[in-house]
Design an enzyme around this catalytic site. Structure first.
Site, mmCIF file in Angstrom:
data_model
loop_
_atom_site.group_PDB
_atom_site.id
_atom_site.type_symbol
_atom_site.label_atom_id
_atom_site.label_comp_id
_atom_site.label_asym_id
_atom_site.label_seq_id
_atom_site.Cartn_x
_atom_site.Cartn_y
_atom_site.Cartn_z
ATOM 1 N NE ARG A 75 28.889 78.604 -3.395
ATOM 2 C CZ ARG A 75 27.871 79.432 -3.269
ATOM 3 N NH1 ARG A 75 27.209 79.835 -4.343
ATOM 4 N NH2 ARG A 75 27.462 79.843 -2.107
ATOM 5 C CG ASN A 132 6.612 92.244 -30.666
ATOM 6 O OD1 ASN A 132 5.469 92.240 -30.216
ATOM 7 N ND2 ASN A 132 7.598 91.599 -30.076
ATOM 8 N N GLY A 135 13.311 83.571 -21.006
ATOM 9 C CA GLY A 135 12.405 84.686 -21.252
ATOM 10 C C GLY A 135 11.465 84.513 -22.430
ATOM 11 C CG HIS A 166 10.207 83.806 -31.726
ATOM 12 N ND1 HIS A 166 9.714 82.850 -30.845
ATOM 13 C CD2 HIS A 166 10.310 84.944 -30.989
ATOM 14 C CE1 HIS A 166 9.514 83.399 -29.653
ATOM 15 N NE2 HIS A 166 9.871 84.667 -29.709
ATOM 16 C CG HIS A 190 39.245 93.276 -36.716
ATOM 17 N ND1 HIS A 190 38.985 93.210 -35.379
ATOM 18 C CD2 HIS A 190 39.006 94.551 -37.091
ATOM 19 C CE1 HIS A 190 38.617 94.412 -34.957
ATOM 20 N NE2 HIS A 190 38.617 95.244 -35.976
#
Lengths: 331, 331
Positions: A20, A76, A159, A166, A240
């Site tokens: 596909r 928030n 979303g 932001h 790392h």
């Protein structure tokens, strides 16, 4: 013949659906540019715009205490987690719950309503990642916080509900199962081979080259061999280190231009696609270790998850990762 | 105060965001009814409509060999997995892959283009679940298949690309990591308590009642205590059994009316929301055991996953599960 590919780090399988398969350029056409474009520099109804700052919600800003800010972190207004309150666990039959304490902050990335990370300067992006680090370190000190998630939802399909650029920072009072599983897989690889699986993947991608997008002295970006969706990208630090909070801040000046480069390629080649940006790091209370490795993931929202993904965790990716990488390199 | 709730079976945490909570009825208004409604009974361009059957793709039909069919199973014309071919594993550095062999079938649920599961008769739904069982048992015999996923994408937000009512059956040559984790958690609960965690949850929900939606002699439906999204529903068989493929076929006549009841409630109370339906069952080669339990999950697509879910596996659910259940009960 389709292929099942396994992500060496997470052990997740994806189906690369070659039957596909669609050419990478079709994804540029598929993008509907309704959200982040052709906005004004200022929107008087936008809570993140200059002039609408609710100062009682402000946590910090850059430059510090200046009257004009470049970036701000605010609490928030409708937080998913409450900052004030005790951590209480209750187990009652099947009902197991914890009070929803933690942090839910918004990082306003730019003064201008119509700015977008992909088109910012290196300096501007650097102040965004510096804010990640600053708040990450500050929130980590709270003993109720077990895990931090830094992310950005760009565009409606990713979303986002507000267009002003932001990011979000969430401090959770638990280590999610999904994170535990990933750490466990990384530890198993380490126990088997004595190496970090992310370092191993990075070395392999650098030597193969076919999925590389960009690199510099401290960071490298590539399309995942087992991408769960088209143009699924990881940006790995070469050094790392399990936790982003433990990085040498001087390396941030190398992260900003690489992030800008990758986002600019997506912006120009794919018509400013909706995407999620996620910073994954070791849980806050875990010491540095040899097996986990912090990184940034960029997941453009060009295909939709459906029943198979929900029901099995297996994704069907209709784009060939090597072709996507070549496309972003401009070949 | 928001709450973090843990799903006892999967150990996944969700945030029930009471501060952002919305009354259940707002989800009815949020549904955009553009996809499954007011269609014609027949669409000449639809590959699943009567008259457009590609008989070389047909696997089976009900009634068997009749000229007029009620339901049909066909091979997907653009399969994510190829039915013919050897299973070959190749490990080459980070590149681990398996040839994409397996099954990818479509179950056409009804002759009529504008039918929908929620409005079908019990008999019609029963022939759909009978087809699940028949194909499940037949595909399980293939030694290359390790795991079966049965699912339905209803509506565009759930990933459906064709409106004619259909389900999909995928036979995978691997057991996905996500499934392994769930089984492992169930086994751990069994080792700790001697009980199946799903039986435990079912007993608890039946005795509490506040999240129940409907039940009959063999099945029960409830909203999950730790719903990852609004109106997230499980339908559990009362009899403990790990694999759907091992059920007593006579119980299917109890599954159909309960499934119809639940879907009809969603249809009428929430304005035909987009949803995914998933049948979870034990991997095909695992014997019956005391810890896993097959079930149906229904996940309405009323909220959107974003960076937090992708980055941590933690979902924010802005609906209170107990209120959602009461709403569907018509209280």
């Amino acid at each position: 013949m389709p292929e099942l590919r396994q992500n060496l780090a997470t052990r997740e399988w994806v189906i690369i659906a070659s039957e596909r398969a669609r050419r990478p350029n079709v994804y540029a056409e598929a993008t509907d540019r309704t959200f982040t474009h052709e906005r004004d520099e200022h929107d008087e109804r936008c809570p993140f715009c200059v002039g609408n700052e609710e100062l009682d919600l402000e946590v910090c800003r850059l430059p510090d205490d200046g009257p004009e800010w470049d970036t701000r972190v605010v609490r928030n207004k409708y937080p998913a987690l409450a900052e004030v309150g005790p951590l209480i666990r209750t187990f009652n039959g099947v009902e197991r719950f914890i009070t929803g304490v933690g942090y839910h902050e918004v990082l306003v990335e730019h003064r201008l309503h119509n700015a977008t990370l992909a088109l910012m300067t290196d300096e501007e992006i650097r102040s965004v990642v510096e804010m990640y680090l600053r708040r990450g370190r500050e929130i980590s000190v709270d003993p109720r916080v077990e895990h931090l998630v830094f992310f950005k939802n760009h565009g409606e399909r990713a979303g986002a509900s507000l267009p002003h650029p932001h990011s979000q920072i969430i401090g959770l009072p638990i280590v999610p199962g999904d994170i535990r599983h990933r750490i466990e897989e990384a530890r198993r690889f380490f126990d088997d081979t004595g190496r970090c699986v992310f370092c191993t993947m990075l070395d392999d991608e650098l030597s193969r080259g076919e999925r590389m997008i960009a690199e510099n002295e401290h960071f490298a970006a590539f399309i995942l061999y087992a991408s769960s969706s088209p143009f699924h990208i990881w940006i790995l630090p070469r050094a790392h280190r399990a936790s982003f909070m433990h990085i040498d801040p001087s390396t941030l000046k190398y992260l900003a231009p690489l992030l800008r480069d990758v986002l600019f390629r997506l912006y120009t080649h794919l018509n400013d696609p909706d995407y999620n940006l996620i910073l994954r790091s070791s849980p806050t209370k875990e010491p540095e270790n040899g097996y986990f490795h912090w990184y940034l993931a960029i997941v453009p929202r060009l295909s939709r998850s459906a029943g198979l993904e929900l029901g099995s965790g297996v994704w069907i990716n209709p784009a060939i990762p090597e072709e996507c990488a070549a496309f972003l390199r401009g070949e």
